[in-house]
Design an enzyme around this catalytic site. Structure first.
Site, PDB file in Angstrom:
ATOM      1  N   THR A   1       7.527   3.965   4.619  1.00 17.15           N
ATOM      2  CA  THR A   1       7.246   4.189   6.037  1.00 17.15           C
ATOM      3  C   THR A   1       8.368   4.971   6.718  1.00 17.15           C
ATOM      4  O   THR A   1       9.551   4.753   6.435  1.00 17.15           O
ATOM      5  CB  THR A   1       7.084   2.826   6.744  1.00 17.15           C
TER       6      THR A   1
ATOM      7  N   LEU B   1       1.913  -0.665  -3.665  1.00 19.05           N
ATOM      8  CA  LEU B   1       1.492  -1.447  -2.498  1.00 19.05           C
ATOM      9  C   LEU B   1       0.302  -2.326  -2.840  1.00 19.05           C
ATOM     10  O   LEU B   1       0.181  -3.450  -2.354  1.00 19.05           O
ATOM     11  CB  LEU B   1       1.161  -0.511  -1.328  1.00 19.05           C
TER      12      LEU B   1
ATOM     13  N   GLY C   1       0.025 -28.654  21.615  1.00 17.37           N
ATOM     14  CA  GLY C   1       0.353 -28.589  23.037  1.00 17.37           C
ATOM     15  C   GLY C   1       1.690 -27.901  23.258  1.00 17.37           C
ATOM     16  O   GLY C   1       2.023 -26.921  22.585  1.00 17.37           O
TER      17      GLY C   1
ATOM     18  N   GLU D   1       1.842  -3.133   4.825  1.00 18.85           N
ATOM     19  CA  GLU D   1       1.065  -2.918   3.592  1.00 18.85           C
ATOM     20  C   GLU D   1      -0.394  -2.609   3.915  1.00 18.85           C
ATOM     21  O   GLU D   1      -1.306  -3.122   3.279  1.00 18.85           O
ATOM     22  CB  GLU D   1       1.197  -4.118   2.667  1.00 18.85           C
TER      23      GLU D   1
HETATM   24  C1  LIG Z   1       8.426  -6.675   9.271  1.00 19.04           C
HETATM   25  C2  LIG Z   1       7.958  -5.414   8.618  1.00 19.04           C
HETATM   26  C3  LIG Z   1       8.375  -5.098   7.338  1.00 19.04           C
HETATM   27  C4  LIG Z   1       7.990  -3.901   6.743  1.00 19.04           C
HETATM   28  N1  LIG Z   1       8.449  -3.584   5.473  1.00 19.04           N
HETATM   29  C5  LIG Z   1       8.192  -2.352   4.949  1.00 19.04           C
HETATM   30  C6  LIG Z   1       8.781  -1.949   3.713  1.00 19.04           C
HETATM   31  O1  LIG Z   1       9.492  -2.736   3.043  1.00 19.04           O
HETATM   32  N2  LIG Z   1       8.567  -0.685   3.265  1.00 19.04           N
HETATM   33  C7  LIG Z   1       7.790   0.219   3.942  1.00 19.04           C
HETATM   34  O2  LIG Z   1       7.648   1.342   3.485  1.00 19.04           O
HETATM   35  N3  LIG Z   1       7.205  -0.139   5.137  1.00 19.04           N
HETATM   36  C8  LIG Z   1       7.392  -1.391   5.650  1.00 19.04           C
HETATM   37  N4  LIG Z   1       6.829  -1.762   6.864  1.00 19.04           N
HETATM   38  C9  LIG Z   1       6.062  -0.767   7.616  1.00 19.04           C
HETATM   39  C10 LIG Z   1       4.556  -0.993   7.598  1.00 19.04           C
HETATM   40  O3  LIG Z   1       4.030  -0.777   6.334  1.00 19.04           O
HETATM   41  C11 LIG Z   1       3.942  -0.076   8.673  1.00 19.04           C
HETATM   42  O4  LIG Z   1       4.313  -0.634   9.929  1.00 19.04           O
HETATM   43  C12 LIG Z   1       2.439   0.062   8.575  1.00 19.04           C
HETATM   44  O5  LIG Z   1       2.081   0.840   7.472  1.00 19.04           O
HETATM   45  C13 LIG Z   1       1.814   0.663   9.833  1.00 19.04           C
HETATM   46  O6  LIG Z   1       2.475   1.834  10.208  1.00 19.04           O
HETATM   47  P1  LIG Z   1       2.981   2.029  11.714  1.00 19.04           P
HETATM   48  O7  LIG Z   1       3.701   0.803  12.127  1.00 19.04           O
HETATM   49  O8  LIG Z   1       3.687   3.314  11.757  1.00 19.04           O
HETATM   50  O9  LIG Z   1       1.660   2.068  12.574  1.00 19.04           O
HETATM   51  P2  LIG Z   1       0.716   3.351  12.838  1.00 19.04           P
HETATM   52  O10 LIG Z   1       0.309   3.939  11.526  1.00 19.04           O
HETATM   53  O11 LIG Z   1       1.340   4.229  13.848  1.00 19.04           O
HETATM   54  O12 LIG Z   1      -0.565   2.642  13.463  1.00 19.04           O
HETATM   55  C14 LIG Z   1      -0.611   2.212  14.827  1.00 19.04           C
HETATM   56  C15 LIG Z   1      -2.020   1.696  15.106  1.00 19.04           C
HETATM   57  O13 LIG Z   1      -2.979   2.754  14.892  1.00 19.04           O
HETATM   58  C16 LIG Z   1      -3.947   2.347  13.933  1.00 19.04           C
HETATM   59  N5  LIG Z   1      -4.356   3.490  13.117  1.00 19.04           N
HETATM   60  C17 LIG Z   1      -3.581   4.395  12.472  1.00 19.04           C
HETATM   61  N6  LIG Z   1      -4.341   5.287  11.830  1.00 19.04           N
HETATM   62  C18 LIG Z   1      -5.622   4.928  12.049  1.00 19.04           C
HETATM   63  C19 LIG Z   1      -6.898   5.449  11.637  1.00 19.04           C
HETATM   64  N7  LIG Z   1      -6.999   6.540  10.840  1.00 19.04           N
HETATM   65  N8  LIG Z   1      -8.012   4.829  12.059  1.00 19.04           N
HETATM   66  C20 LIG Z   1      -7.929   3.723  12.841  1.00 19.04           C
HETATM   67  N9  LIG Z   1      -6.775   3.180  13.259  1.00 19.04           N
HETATM   68  C21 LIG Z   1      -5.638   3.777  12.878  1.00 19.04           C
HETATM   69  C22 LIG Z   1      -3.238   1.305  13.078  1.00 19.04           C
HETATM   70  O14 LIG Z   1      -4.166   0.460  12.402  1.00 19.04           O
HETATM   71  C23 LIG Z   1      -2.430   0.566  14.140  1.00 19.04           C
HETATM   72  O15 LIG Z   1      -3.252  -0.361  14.812  1.00 19.04           O
HETATM   73  C24 LIG Z   1       7.149  -2.989   7.450  1.00 19.04           C
HETATM   74  C25 LIG Z   1       6.693  -3.328   8.732  1.00 19.04           C
HETATM   75  C26 LIG Z   1       7.087  -4.519   9.323  1.00 19.04           C
HETATM   76  C27 LIG Z   1       6.596  -4.865  10.690  1.00 19.04           C
END
Ligand SMILES: Cc1cc2nc3c(=O)[nH]c(=O)nc-3n(C[C@H](O)[C@H](O)[C@H](O)COP(=O)(O)OP(=O)(O)OC[C@H]3O[C@@H](n4cnc5c(N)ncnc54)[C@H](O)[C@@H]3O)c2cc1C
Length: 391
Positions: free
Chosen positions: A139, A246, A346, A370
């Site tokens: 990411t 993944l 509660g 994921e």
């Molecule tokens: C605590 C934590 C640990 C993590 N650990 C890792 C890790 O170890 N390694 C790693 O690589 N990543 C990690 N991540 C990242 C995680 O995999 C991403 O947050 C996730 O893939 C979503 O990406 P984003 O947050 O950029 O959201 P975005 O992709 O920006 O999405 C934002 C919103 O838009 C929606 N959306 C996006 N595209 C579409 C579409 N085509 N159609 C409909 N809806 C859509 C999404 O579902 C979401 O609701 C971690 C995240 C967290 C919170």
């Protein structure tokens, strides 16, 4: 009348009767280890945002790090055993399960599946023993759900590669000895093993999290990081490689989330059995029983789904959309359960003395990472219609 509250909500359908003695033994061993070594401290770790690093070599001795892999010091257990270990880890806290998932299914699996023999020998035994920590960096700040558009780049420079870019939200990032980093190259997406301390590679931990507080989540930055070609994972030839990693980790999640749900429901059952209002146990009220019954039905059907998916994974037949069904259903179910259990407690439900709200907050991350709930819904939609609605 009655024998008192059921202590294990999974006893309702006796799903354990579908497990082998060995699978039940592994589950019990992990549960007992955590009860002694982690349960008394978890609320404190969560509150203080501490990852219990001292536990890592003990998790190695327990055999849960890369436990579903074979060779190189890994236990080589079947898919359901791995899932049950994840369930017990997440019944403690999603943060600890995330550590184990990232170490085993993302860091170790990426090396085990796509690495050279030299890379495997160098890293896998230490990662399995908990003597080293790994992370998996896909990411980026501007690319989460669409990693195909990643900005991190690696370009050839003679026999070496020069890596530039940044990765965000990386579990274990700030404590990892080795990072599996995915980058765009002229030849397509490639994976690189970047050891901590490599010049130009820096990390910064994300603070002020309301979720996964007992887990380290970091930003990784790469400024002209020079890597030899031997740092490249030679068998990873496209974005399909990180996506396959993944898929491995998601399988652990579809069991794991149910653990957070079970722990929440156990707390609610126990609380409802002793708390009285209007001179009655609150567990005697029909509205409370309806909540408890619906949660138990949801978690038990989730476990049946998980065991089924485990068996088809063991048979080598599992498809990514089936893992999506499991992740989508079971994480959503667990999050709903954790929130509903909070209501049964509660005002006490907002205290860290009880686990449901801690689990609910953690599961907010699990719902997103994921593959978000929305993306997994669209993966299932694509399997049903033959049409992709997300790319
Ligand atoms: C605590 C934590 C640990 C993590 N650990 C890792 C890790 O170890 N390694 C790693 O690589 N990543 C990690 N991540 C990242 C995680 O995999 C991403 O947050 C996730 O893939 C979503 O990406 P984003 O947050 O950029 O959201 P975005 O992709 O920006 O999405 C934002 C919103 O838009 C929606 N959306 C996006 N595209 C579409 C579409 N085509 N159609 C409909 N809806 C859509 C999404 O579902 C979401 O609701 C971690 C995240 C967290 C919170």
């Amino acid at each position: 009348m009655g024998a008192g509250p059921m202590t294990d909500p999974f006893a309702l359908l006796d799903v354990a009767s579908l497990l082998s003695d060995e699978e039940r033994d592994i589950q019990r061993t992990v549960r007992e280890f955590l009860a002694e070594r982690a349960r008394p401290h978890i609320a404190d770790w969560f509150e203080r945002a501490v990852f219990p690093r001292d536990l890592v070599p003990e998790l190695g001795k327990l055999g849960v790090l890369g436990m579903h892999l074979t060779g190189y010091g890994c236990a080589g257990v079947n898919a359901v055993s791995y899932g049950l270990a994840c369930l017990e880890l997440e019944a403690l806290d999603s943060g600890l399960r995330s550590f184990v998932s990232v170490q085993g299914s993302l860091s170790m699996y990426s090396i085990w599946r796509y690495g050279s023999e030299e890379q495997k020998q160098q890293w896998l035994p230490r990662l399995a023993a908990g003597e080293a920590i790994g992370c998996f960096a896909l990411t980026e700040p501007d690319h989460g759900s669409d990693p195909a558009n990643m900005s991190t780049k690696a370009v050839r420079d003679g026999a070496d590669w020069i890596l530039n870019g940044s990765k965000l939200w990386i579990t274990n990032g700030g404590i990892a000895d080795v990072a599996t980093v995915w980058a765009a190259t002229e030849e397509g997406v490639r994976g690189f093993l970047v050891p901590r301390g490599t010049p130009g590679f820096t990390t910064h931990d994300i603070e002020q999290k309301l979720s996964m507080r007992a887990s380290v989540t970091s930003e990784l930055s790469f400024a002209d990081v020079r890597l030899p070609d031997s740092a490249r994972l030679p068998e990873a030839h496209s974005l399909g490689a990180p996506l396959a990693c993944l898929n491995e980790a998601r399988f652990g999640i579809l069991f794991g989330a149910l653990g957070a749900g079970r722990d929440s429901l156990q707390a609610a059952l126990s609380y409802a059995g002793t708390r009285t209002q209007f001179d009655q146990q609150i567990s005697k009220f029909q509205l409370t029983q309806r909540k408890l019954a619906e949660m138990a039905v949801s978690l038990n059907t989730g476990l049946l789904l998980a065991v089924h998916l485990g068996r088809i994974k063991e048979a080598g037949r599992i498809r990514p959309e089936q893992v999506s069904v499991g992740k989508l259903n079971n994480v959503r179910a667990a999050l709903d359960v954790a929130r509903e259990c909070r209501t049964i407690l509660g005002a006490n439900g907002v205290s860290l003395e009880y686990p449901p709200l801690r689990h609910a907050n953690n599961l907010e991350s699990v719902l997103t990472y994921e593959g978000t709930e929305e993306i997994h819904t669209l993966v299932v939609g694509q399997a049903l219609t033959g049409l992709s609605a997300f790319r």
